[in-house]
Design a protein around this motif. Structure first.
Motif, short mmCIF file in Angstrom:
data_model
loop_
_atom_site.label_atom_id
_atom_site.label_comp_id
_atom_site.label_asym_id
_atom_site.label_seq_id
_atom_site.Cartn_x
_atom_site.Cartn_y
_atom_site.Cartn_z
N VAL A 374 22.53 1.86 -8.23
CA VAL A 374 21.13 1.41 -8.33
C VAL A 374 20.58 1.03 -6.96
O VAL A 374 19.49 1.46 -6.56
CB VAL A 374 21.03 0.21 -9.31
N CYS A 375 21.35 0.23 -6.22
CA CYS A 375 20.87 -0.29 -4.93
C CYS A 375 20.74 0.80 -3.86
O CYS A 375 20.00 0.62 -2.88
CB CYS A 375 21.80 -1.39 -4.41
N SER A 376 21.43 1.90 -4.04
CA SER A 376 21.39 2.96 -3.02
C SER A 376 19.99 3.52 -2.82
O SER A 376 19.68 4.08 -1.76
CB SER A 376 22.36 4.08 -3.38
N TYR A 377 19.10 3.35 -3.82
CA TYR A 377 17.73 3.88 -3.72
C TYR A 377 16.75 2.89 -3.09
O TYR A 377 15.62 3.27 -2.76
CB TYR A 377 17.22 4.27 -5.12
N LEU A 378 17.16 1.64 -2.92
CA LEU A 378 16.23 0.61 -2.41
C LEU A 378 15.62 0.95 -1.05
O LEU A 378 14.42 0.70 -0.84
CB LEU A 378 16.95 -0.75 -2.34
N PRO A 379 16.38 1.48 -0.08
CA PRO A 379 15.77 1.75 1.23
C PRO A 379 14.62 2.75 1.21
O PRO A 379 13.83 2.80 2.17
CB PRO A 379 16.94 2.30 2.06
N LEU A 380 14.48 3.52 0.13
CA LEU A 380 13.37 4.48 0.06
C LEU A 380 12.02 3.76 0.06
O LEU A 380 10.99 4.37 0.38
CB LEU A 380 13.50 5.36 -1.19
N ILE A 381 12.01 2.46 -0.28
CA ILE A 381 10.77 1.67 -0.22
C ILE A 381 10.24 1.64 1.21
O ILE A 381 9.05 1.42 1.45
CB ILE A 381 11.02 0.23 -0.74
N GLY A 382 11.12 1.88 2.20
CA GLY A 382 10.72 1.83 3.61
C GLY A 382 9.60 2.77 3.97
O GLY A 382 8.99 2.63 5.05
N VAL A 383 9.26 3.73 3.12
CA VAL A 383 8.16 4.66 3.42
C VAL A 383 6.84 3.92 3.61
O VAL A 383 5.94 4.40 4.32
CB VAL A 383 8.06 5.74 2.31
N VAL A 384 6.69 2.72 3.01
CA VAL A 384 5.42 1.98 3.13
C VAL A 384 5.19 1.47 4.55
O VAL A 384 4.07 1.09 4.90
CB VAL A 384 5.36 0.80 2.13
N ALA A 385 6.23 1.46 5.42
CA ALA A 385 6.06 1.02 6.81
C ALA A 385 5.08 1.92 7.56
O ALA A 385 4.54 1.53 8.59
CB ALA A 385 7.41 0.99 7.52
N TYR A 386 4.85 3.10 7.05
CA TYR A 386 3.87 4.03 7.66
C TYR A 386 2.49 3.38 7.76
O TYR A 386 1.72 3.65 8.69
CB TYR A 386 3.79 5.31 6.82
N PHE A 387 2.16 2.49 6.82
CA PHE A 387 0.82 1.90 6.75
C PHE A 387 0.67 0.64 7.60
O PHE A 387 -0.41 0.03 7.63
CB PHE A 387 0.47 1.59 5.28
N LEU A 388 1.72 0.23 8.32
CA LEU A 388 1.60 -0.92 9.22
C LEU A 388 0.73 -0.56 10.41
O LEU A 388 0.91 0.51 11.01
CB LEU A 388 2.97 -1.37 9.71
N PRO A 389 -0.22 -1.43 10.83
CA PRO A 389 -0.97 -1.15 12.06
C PRO A 389 -0.05 -1.25 13.27
O PRO A 389 0.88 -2.06 13.29
CB PRO A 389 -2.04 -2.25 12.08
N ASN A 390 -0.30 -0.43 14.27
CA ASN A 390 0.47 -0.47 15.52
C ASN A 390 -0.15 -1.54 16.42
O ASN A 390 -1.18 -1.30 17.07
CB ASN A 390 0.47 0.89 16.20
N LEU A 391 0.45 -2.72 16.48
CA LEU A 391 -0.14 -3.85 17.21
C LEU A 391 -0.20 -3.58 18.71
O LEU A 391 -1.00 -4.20 19.41
CB LEU A 391 0.65 -5.13 16.93
N GLN A 392 0.63 -2.69 19.22
CA GLN A 392 0.58 -2.38 20.66
C GLN A 392 -0.69 -1.64 21.04
O GLN A 392 -1.12 -1.70 22.19
CB GLN A 392 1.81 -1.54 21.05
N ASN A 393 -1.30 -0.97 20.08
CA ASN A 393 -2.54 -0.23 20.35
C ASN A 393 -3.76 -0.92 19.74
O ASN A 393 -4.83 -0.32 19.68
CB ASN A 393 -2.44 1.19 19.78
#
Length: 400
Positions: A374-393
């Motif tokens: 079950v837990c092996s699929y949890l890291p797939l949630i990481g796709v939402v990091a795409y929507f983080l603003p790039n604070l350096q820019n």
């Protein structure tokens, strides 16, 4: 040249001191899951009861951290680490001689309170001593905690498991040592506060983002922490039982496998801090949470040797995110450093505790192997990091 001379440098003596204090604090925390096989046998506990121990400890460590952080944003407490260590020492002493399950829960609750007091101000100290290298400073601070957590199962295996639960009392000396180190940190912090009051009000730079965008970003970071800490809870709390059942190894051999993971977590934390300053925190967060997915998906099918290899790779990649997440959040809300640090450390502890309780219940009703599928699929949630603003820019504005 003159500008280069006046450039603020990281204060490494303070960073190393706060990292070492973090090592000692988290070593005491790490003792708790490391003795689960012993407690399960001596007190005849189910996996659900073991999960509840972690839940109670991490609930105490999570609920109070944002409260402590918000308070210290208004009224800093330079010696708060010493206060936190006092709670942890009391909890460890009670844990060593706990005659019943209810007393075990009370003792780990006290250790959790100690942790909730320790982390927010310690994270602020790392930020203040960073000299602008914030991811690096946060990773130095965090690697101390990860190092302490990694040492716990090995020392428990050779000091506590052969002697029994009462040997945990020796670890009160760890807390006393932590108080001595924390007095040095408190003296430095007090001097910083005096200098700041002499210089008057200071301005800080905040990203020019709408309140809605800021709240959405915080929500995304929270989702990533859920993914990361649910998975980590599956390893730190149940990996001994998993390897013992699947491969028929002893308790001490199982503790060594857990040690491999925790050492990899410590190394990955340091690498994440270095890469966060160099390449940008958003990309480190994205790679860390999503990039670990192929290895977590492979773990339930791995052989004895490959399990050791995969758990090291998973620890290295997964752990690199947390310093970047903390510093990213601090830069998002720089006027609320204590609250942000407390919120994210607290939320991480809370998700780890909730994950442990849910996974323990699941293991009782299915099998210990099933939870790793079950837990092996949890890291797939990481796709939402795409929507983080790039604070350096992102454009910044100055406020008092």
């Amino acid at each position: 040249m003159e500008e280069q001379k006046n450039k603020i440098r990281p204060e490494f003596s303070v960073l190393l001191a706060v990292s070492f204090a973090h090592l000692l604090n988290d070593f005491m925390q790490g003792v708790i899951p490391s003795v689960y096989p012993l407690l399960k046998e001596e007190h005849h506990l189910s996996f659900s009861q073991i999960g509840l121990i972690t839940f109670v400890y991490q609930l105490a460590a999570s609920i109070f951290q944002p409260v402590v952080g918000s308070y210290t944003d208004r009224k800093p407490i330079p010696y708060s680490q010493i206060i936190g260590m006092s709670f942890s020492i009391t909890g460890m002493a009670l844990f060593a001689y706990a005659p019943s399950y209810s007393i075990i829960l009370c003792s780990v609750f006290l250790v959790g309170i100690g942790s909730s007091i320790f982390h927010p101000e310690s994270s602020r100290v790392a930020y203040m001593a960073s000299g602008g290298k914030r991811s690096m400073a946060q990773s130095i601070f965090q690697i101390g905690g990860n190092g302490g957590t990694a040492l716990a199962p090995i020392i428990v295996a050779y000091l506590v498991l052969p002697r029994g639960q009462s040997a945990i009392a020796w670890f009160c000396l760890v807390g006393i040592t932590g108080q001595i180190v924390s007095s040095y940190i408190g003296n430095w912090y007090s001097q910083k506060l005096k200098n700041r009051s002499k210089n008057g009000k200071t301005t800080v730079k905040i990203p020019d983002l709408s309140e809605t965008r800021v709240m959405m970003t915080i929500f995304i970071l929270m989702l990533l922490i859920i993914s990361k800490y649910f998975y980590i809870a599956s390893i730190t709390n149940y990996f001994q039982f998993y390897t013992m059942k699947k491969f028929g190894i002893s308790e001490i051999q199982a503790q060594v496998y857990l040690f491999y993971f925790l050492i990899a977590v410590a190394a990955g934390t340091l690498l994440g801090g270095i890469f966060g300053d160099r390449f940008g925190r958003k990309y480190v967060i994205w790679f860390s949470v999503l990039g670990v997915a192929p290895f977590t998906l492979a773990l339930p099918y791995a052989s004895y040797t490959m399990t050791g290899v995969l758990v090291v790779v998973i620890g290295l990649i997964l752990s690199s995110a947390f310093p970047a997440i903390i510093v990213y959040a601090q830069e998002l809300l720089p006027k609320k450093l204590g609250m942000v640090s407390g919120l994210f450390y607290g939320f991480a502890f809370g998700m780890g505790g909730l994950g442990s309780a849910l996974l323990g219940w699941q293991a009782d009703h299915t099998s210990i192997e099933f939870i790793y599928h079950v837990c092996s699929y949890l890291p797939l949630i990481g796709v939402v990091a795409y929507f983080l603003p790039n604070l350096q820019n992102t454009l910044y504005k100055e406020v008092q």
